[in-house]
Write a protein that holds these residues in place. Structure first.
Motif, PDB file in Angstrom:
ATOM      1  N   UNK A   1      -1.089  -9.327 -20.194  1.00 30.59           N
ATOM      2  CA  UNK A   1      -1.158  -8.243 -19.207  1.00 30.59           C
ATOM      3  C   UNK A   1       0.120  -7.415 -19.201  1.00 30.59           C
ATOM      4  N   UNK A   2       1.291  -8.053 -19.299  1.00 35.66           N
ATOM      5  CA  UNK A   2       2.532  -7.278 -19.266  1.00 35.66           C
ATOM      6  C   UNK A   2       3.237  -7.245 -20.619  1.00 35.66           C
ATOM      7  N   UNK A   3       2.516  -7.595 -21.682  1.00 38.34           N
ATOM      8  CA  UNK A   3       3.136  -7.521 -23.012  1.00 38.34           C
ATOM      9  C   UNK A   3       2.457  -6.507 -23.924  1.00 38.34           C
ATOM     10  N   UNK A   4       1.148  -6.342 -23.829  1.00 42.05           N
ATOM     11  CA  UNK A   4       0.452  -5.430 -24.729  1.00 42.05           C
ATOM     12  C   UNK A   4       1.011  -4.012 -24.597  1.00 42.05           C
ATOM     13  N   UNK A   5       1.499  -3.472 -25.693  1.00 37.51           N
ATOM     14  CA  UNK A   5       2.077  -2.141 -25.685  1.00 37.51           C
ATOM     15  C   UNK A   5       3.562  -2.104 -25.394  1.00 37.51           C
TER      16      UNK A   5
ATOM     17  N   UNK B   1      -8.320 -14.994 -28.078  1.00 38.71           N
ATOM     18  CA  UNK B   1      -8.628 -14.048 -27.007  1.00 38.71           C
ATOM     19  C   UNK B   1      -7.305 -13.518 -26.465  1.00 38.71           C
ATOM     20  N   UNK B   2      -7.207 -12.199 -26.348  1.00 39.38           N
ATOM     21  CA  UNK B   2      -6.035 -11.566 -25.753  1.00 39.38           C
ATOM     22  C   UNK B   2      -6.524 -10.640 -24.651  1.00 39.38           C
ATOM     23  N   UNK B   3      -6.002 -10.833 -23.445  1.00 36.27           N
ATOM     24  CA  UNK B   3      -6.448 -10.067 -22.272  1.00 36.27           C
ATOM     25  C   UNK B   3      -5.287  -9.281 -21.683  1.00 36.27           C
ATOM     26  N   UNK B   4      -5.568  -8.033 -21.286  1.00 34.46           N
ATOM     27  CA  UNK B   4      -4.520  -7.189 -20.695  1.00 34.46           C
ATOM     28  C   UNK B   4      -5.145  -6.209 -19.715  1.00 34.46           C
ATOM     29  N   UNK B   5      -4.272  -5.475 -19.016  1.00 38.56           N
ATOM     30  CA  UNK B   5      -4.726  -4.478 -18.051  1.00 38.56           C
ATOM     31  C   UNK B   5      -4.225  -3.102 -18.434  1.00 38.56           C
ATOM     32  N   UNK B   6      -4.765  -2.092 -17.776  1.00 35.07           N
ATOM     33  CA  UNK B   6      -4.424  -0.705 -18.120  1.00 35.07           C
ATOM     34  C   UNK B   6      -3.110  -0.235 -17.531  1.00 35.07           C
ATOM     35  N   UNK B   7      -2.626  -0.895 -16.475  1.00 36.30           N
ATOM     36  CA  UNK B   7      -1.591  -0.326 -15.620  1.00 36.30           C
ATOM     37  C   UNK B   7      -0.165  -0.642 -16.036  1.00 36.30           C
ATOM     38  N   UNK B   8       0.005  -1.251 -17.197  1.00 33.30           N
ATOM     39  CA  UNK B   8       1.358  -1.586 -17.639  1.00 33.30           C
ATOM     40  C   UNK B   8       1.644  -0.886 -18.971  1.00 33.30           C
ATOM     41  N   UNK B   9       1.671  -1.608 -20.066  1.00 36.70           N
ATOM     42  CA  UNK B   9       2.054  -1.013 -21.340  1.00 36.70           C
ATOM     43  C   UNK B   9       1.108   0.041 -21.865  1.00 36.70           C
TER      44      UNK B   9
ATOM     45  N   UNK C   1       9.817   4.484  -9.180  1.00 32.20           N
ATOM     46  CA  UNK C   1       8.970   3.295  -9.227  1.00 32.20           C
ATOM     47  C   UNK C   1       9.410   2.404 -10.381  1.00 32.20           C
ATOM     48  N   UNK C   2      10.119   1.329 -10.029  1.00 35.07           N
ATOM     49  CA  UNK C   2      10.663   0.431 -11.039  1.00 35.07           C
ATOM     50  C   UNK C   2      10.124  -0.986 -10.834  1.00 35.07           C
ATOM     51  N   UNK C   3       8.813  -1.073 -10.693  1.00 37.74           N
ATOM     52  CA  UNK C   3       8.147  -2.372 -10.671  1.00 37.74           C
ATOM     53  C   UNK C   3       7.477  -2.573 -12.021  1.00 37.74           C
ATOM     54  N   UNK C   4       7.095  -3.809 -12.349  1.00 41.91           N
ATOM     55  CA  UNK C   4       6.479  -4.051 -13.657  1.00 41.91           C
ATOM     56  C   UNK C   4       5.000  -3.696 -13.728  1.00 41.91           C
ATOM     57  N   UNK C   5       4.498  -2.938 -12.803  1.00 40.22           N
ATOM     58  CA  UNK C   5       3.130  -2.463 -12.834  1.00 40.22           C
ATOM     59  C   UNK C   5       2.520  -2.457 -11.448  1.00 40.22           C
ATOM     60  N   UNK C   6       1.777  -1.370 -11.127  1.00 42.20           N
ATOM     61  CA  UNK C   6       1.527  -0.238 -12.017  1.00 42.20           C
ATOM     62  C   UNK C   6       2.800   0.547 -12.297  1.00 42.20           C
ATOM     63  N   UNK C   7       2.825   1.191 -13.461  1.00 41.37           N
ATOM     64  CA  UNK C   7       4.013   1.920 -13.898  1.00 41.37           C
ATOM     65  C   UNK C   7       3.763   3.413 -13.766  1.00 41.37           C
TER      66      UNK C   7
ATOM     67  N   UNK D   1       8.758  -0.474 -18.190  1.00 39.13           N
ATOM     68  CA  UNK D   1       7.678  -0.265 -19.149  1.00 39.13           C
ATOM     69  C   UNK D   1       7.502   1.228 -19.374  1.00 39.13           C
ATOM     70  N   UNK D   2       7.205   1.598 -20.609  1.00 36.13           N
ATOM     71  CA  UNK D   2       7.050   3.007 -20.932  1.00 36.13           C
ATOM     72  C   UNK D   2       8.404   3.678 -21.039  1.00 36.13           C
ATOM     73  N   UNK D   3       8.399   4.999 -21.059  1.00 38.30           N
ATOM     74  CA  UNK D   3       9.650   5.742 -21.177  1.00 38.30           C
ATOM     75  C   UNK D   3      10.289   5.894 -19.797  1.00 38.30           C
ATOM     76  N   UNK D   4      11.479   5.349 -19.634  1.00 40.03           N
ATOM     77  CA  UNK D   4      12.205   5.448 -18.369  1.00 40.03           C
ATOM     78  C   UNK D   4      13.342   6.451 -18.546  1.00 40.03           C
ATOM     79  N   UNK D   5      13.333   7.555 -17.813  1.00 33.60           N
ATOM     80  CA  UNK D   5      14.435   8.514 -17.925  1.00 33.60           C
ATOM     81  C   UNK D   5      15.776   7.841 -17.662  1.00 33.60           C
TER      82      UNK D   5
END
Length: 365
Positions: A171-175, A188-196, A10-16, A343-347
């Protein structure tokens, strides 16, 4: 962190892909969301989220996608008829602007070519031309183009030179990308759980400054489910305003533990190195990238395909024949590029698998 790989890369930018420990955390028994145990968990979650946001501002967790937090950024700071500047560098910047229009906000749009970052001089001119603007909407990391905008420089203009509210889609930058909420005076900074944040979809997070609270007091926008005033009241007694997604909070609790154990700086540096590796390997295939290196995202890379190739056909082939999932082009870029999320650790093996499959698929399309 160990990841459970089933059948797809799964190499989409979210969900990761989420760490195995994060997925497993969701199986814990549910607890009373009005009880003490939940209150302790919520308090710890918010304290750790502040370390991710790099803020002392209020932080709230909403049961919604990142879009819910973006709408909350608008309805809690603005009123119908308020004039704002929406800076659009891609599909998601346009969607943030469209959301504001749907709320009857007077939107002045400032457009930049998709694949380019925000020109600070042009932004300054726009604010000087429209002194009645109350707030500026900025997409920090434009997922549709793989471009990260220079939020520090944007803030210096928006906040220090013009004193406007700064509302940020992270959304795709936090973390995944450096984001100093307080140092850069982001209201105000808004983000989602499914990316960083490496958590399944279904939660959003939002930080809210003192200036944002002053704007809240003047806001006449209708709101209920996204009323952050309600959330602040309930936070005072260790609760959420409405029934939360408890299992997802368990997952978020574990993901924050893993990220902070590694260290936020190290976690972001790892993603920066992965992005550099992927860009280098893609270029070695003779393919071009949409974003220039100086503004290229750590979380997603937009890859241009040859003119005689429909990128959507290539995306389909990668899935059907190689079990690799990449993102399609969006809006005006549909069919012209594919988007690779990292995003995250990619083997490293998954990166190599992707590049090998892409090389093979290009000869078959």
């Amino acid at each position: 962190m160990k990841y459970r790989r089933e059948h797809q890369n799964l190499r989409i930018p979210g969900p990761v892909p989420c760490p195995t420990e994060v997925i497993d955390a969701q199986t814990r028994p549910l607890i009373d969301h009005r009880g003490q145990d939940f209150g302790h968990m919520l308090k710890n979650l918010v304290e750790r989220l502040k370390r991710i946001f790099l803020t002392e501002n209020d932080v709230f967790i909403l049961t919604s996608s990142g879009t819910g937090a973006l709408e909350a950024s608008l309805v809690n700071t603005l009123s119908p008829g308020d004039k704002i500047l929406a800076v659009v560098t891609g599909f998601f910047g346009q969607r943030y602007s469209d959301m504001a229009k749907a709320l009857l906000i007077d939107v002045e749009e400032l457009h930049f070519e998709w694949g380019r970052d925000i020109d600070i001089g042009i932004l300054r001119e726009a604010l000087a031309t429209h002194p009645d603007i109350k707030a500026v909407l900025v997409t920090h990391n434009e997922t549709s183009t793989g471009v990260t905008n220079d939020l520090a420089s944007i803030s210096r203009v928006v906040k220090k030179e013009f004193g406007k509210l700064l509302l940020v889609d992270a959304v795709s930058s936090l973390g995944s990308v450096e984001l100093k909420t307080d140092d850069w005076e982001c209201d105000v900074v808004a983000a989602g759980s499914q990316k960083g944040l490496l958590t399944p979809p279904g939660l959003s997070v939002i930080s809210f400054s003192e200036s944002a609270w002053r704007a809240y007091e003047k806001s006449s926008m209708p709101k209920y489910y996204n009323d952050l005033g309600l959330f602040r009241t309930f936070m005072g007694i260790g609760q959420t305003a409405f029934t939360p997604a408890i299992s997802l909070l368990y997952a978020l609790d574990k993901s924050l533990e893993l990220i902070l154990r590694e260290g936020l700086d190290s976690f972001i540096d790892m993603q920066r190195e992965q992005a550099f590796m992927i860009r280098s390997k893609v270029r070695s295939l003779g393919l071009g990238l949409l974003a220039e290196d100086r503004c290229a995202s750590h979380s997603v890379t937009a890859v241009k395909v040859p003119e005689n190739v429909n990128a959507d056909d290539l995306v389909d082939l990668l899935l059907d024949e190689y079990s690799i999932v990449v993102g399609r082009g969006q809006g005006s870029l549909k069919g012209k590029l594919l988007r690779v999320g990292h995003i995250g650790k990619v083997p490293e093996q998954e990166i190599q698998d992707l590049v090998s499959a892409l090389s093979s698929a290009l000869t078959r399309i």
